[in-house]
Design an enzyme around this catalytic site. Structure first.
Site: not given
Ligand SMILES: NC(=O)c1ccc[n+]([C@@H]2O[C@H](COP(=O)([O-])OP(=O)(O)OC[C@H]3O[C@@H](n4cnc5c(N)ncnc54)[C@H](OP(=O)(O)O)[C@@H]3O)[C@@H](O)[C@H]2O)c1
Length: 285
Positions: A61, A124
């Protein structure tokens, strides 16, 4: 109902674990068991699961870093998602996958509909679109839930950045020409859990949007944060052109969420209420 959750520490992953409905069980698969930079490992783990539905809350992300790590972003958000979809298709397990407003080109002022033409501006967004298309290719029954501007008391997000900067400075310059719907991770978790239950009951799946209402600019989002919290920095509106970042940002991130309401009865939440909960939690920390 048995649910398998990929992701343990992220914003949405954390809230899914906290908001599990009674009677449901959750198997959490963290990076230690499934590192998405190794699609084979993801596939092999997913093949062993005995769940009625899978929620994927894992993603690369880091929007700006993705410009210089495009291959890694495509592996985690594209190839590993394909591997997960292939395994889930083999086991007959439906899947909820989260995607983003960044798959759209950000033009105009109309809210994007799920079947509108995509056109990501950066690495991204392109990697997330890869993941969406990969799931379609696998034939697995699934729902893609595109969301935007996610915030919670955990991880990295705009609310925590504003509170930190607001405590350090009297004046903040914030972009006012990017418009979107801030979305509490808690509400996304509830939506994913409700969709997972419907998929376990045989729902055919599809692509849908889910974001908080009303749509606002980042500058107005910041104003609401400081209306609800102690800090009182002056918020100064600036255009995106005055705040250059490695990855281009869509100006129009408005999402039409009406099909999600029609299909699953899930309405857009008022994000200002979710913000109050997050500020209360951060205050308690
Ligand atoms: N954040 C936003 O503003 C936003 C906006 C629109 C859509 N989204 C989507 O919403 C969803 C959830 O986002 P979020 O905000 O909860 O994301 P986040 O807080 O950044 O968390 C990402 C998660 O993915 C895991 N991860 C990253 N790389 C990895 C790898 N190589 N193998 C296994 N796990 C891995 C991380 O684990 P670690 O902690 O171990 O790194 C963490 O648990 C995602 O699909 C994102 O694209 C997010």
């Amino acid at each position: 109902m048995r649910i398998a959750l990929f992701g343990s520490t992220g914003q949405v992953a954390t809230e899914v674990q906290r908001r599990l409905p009674s009677g449901a069980t959750l198997e959490v698969i963290g990076r230690d068991r499934a590192d998405f930079s190794d699609p084979r490992q993801v596939h092999d783990i997913a093949r062993t699961l005995e769940a009625e539905a899978i929620i994927n809350a894992v993603a690369y992300t880091a929007v700006d870093k993705a410009e210089s790590e495009a291959d890694l972003a495509r592996t985690i958000n594209g190839q590993a998602v394909r591997a997960l979809g292939e395994a889930a298709e083999r086991t007959g397990t439906p899947l909820v996958h989260i995607s983003t407003d960044y798959v759209f080109p950000g033009s105009g002022t109309a809210a994007w509909k799920p079947d509108d033409a995509t056109g990501p501006l950066g690495a991204y967004g392109a990697s997330k679109l890869d993941g969406e298309r990969a799931l379609g290719d696998t034939g697995v029954r699934h729902v893609i839930l595109r969301t935007s501007w996610v915030f919670s008391a955990h991880g990295n997000n705009f609310v925590k950045t504003m509170l930190r900067l607001g405590a350090e400075r009297d004046r903040l310059t914030i972009v006012n020409d990017q418009i979107g719907g801030p979305t509490p991770a808690a509400d996304i978790a509830d939506a994913c859990l409700k969709i997972a239950a419907a998929l376990a009951d045989g729902h055919p799946g599809g692509s849908h949007h889910f974001s908080g209402a009303p749509d606002v600019s980042w500058a107005d989002f910041a104003r609401e944060i400081f209306r609800q919290s102690p800090g009182t920095p002056e918020i100064v509106d600036i255009p995106t052109s005055d705040f250059p970042l490695p990855a281009p940002r869509p100006l129009n991130s408005r999402l039409d969420c009406s099909t999600l309401h029609a299909e699953f009865g899930i309405k857009r939440p008022d994000w200002r209420a979710g913000l109050q909960d997050v500020l209360r939690e951060l205050d308690a920390q």
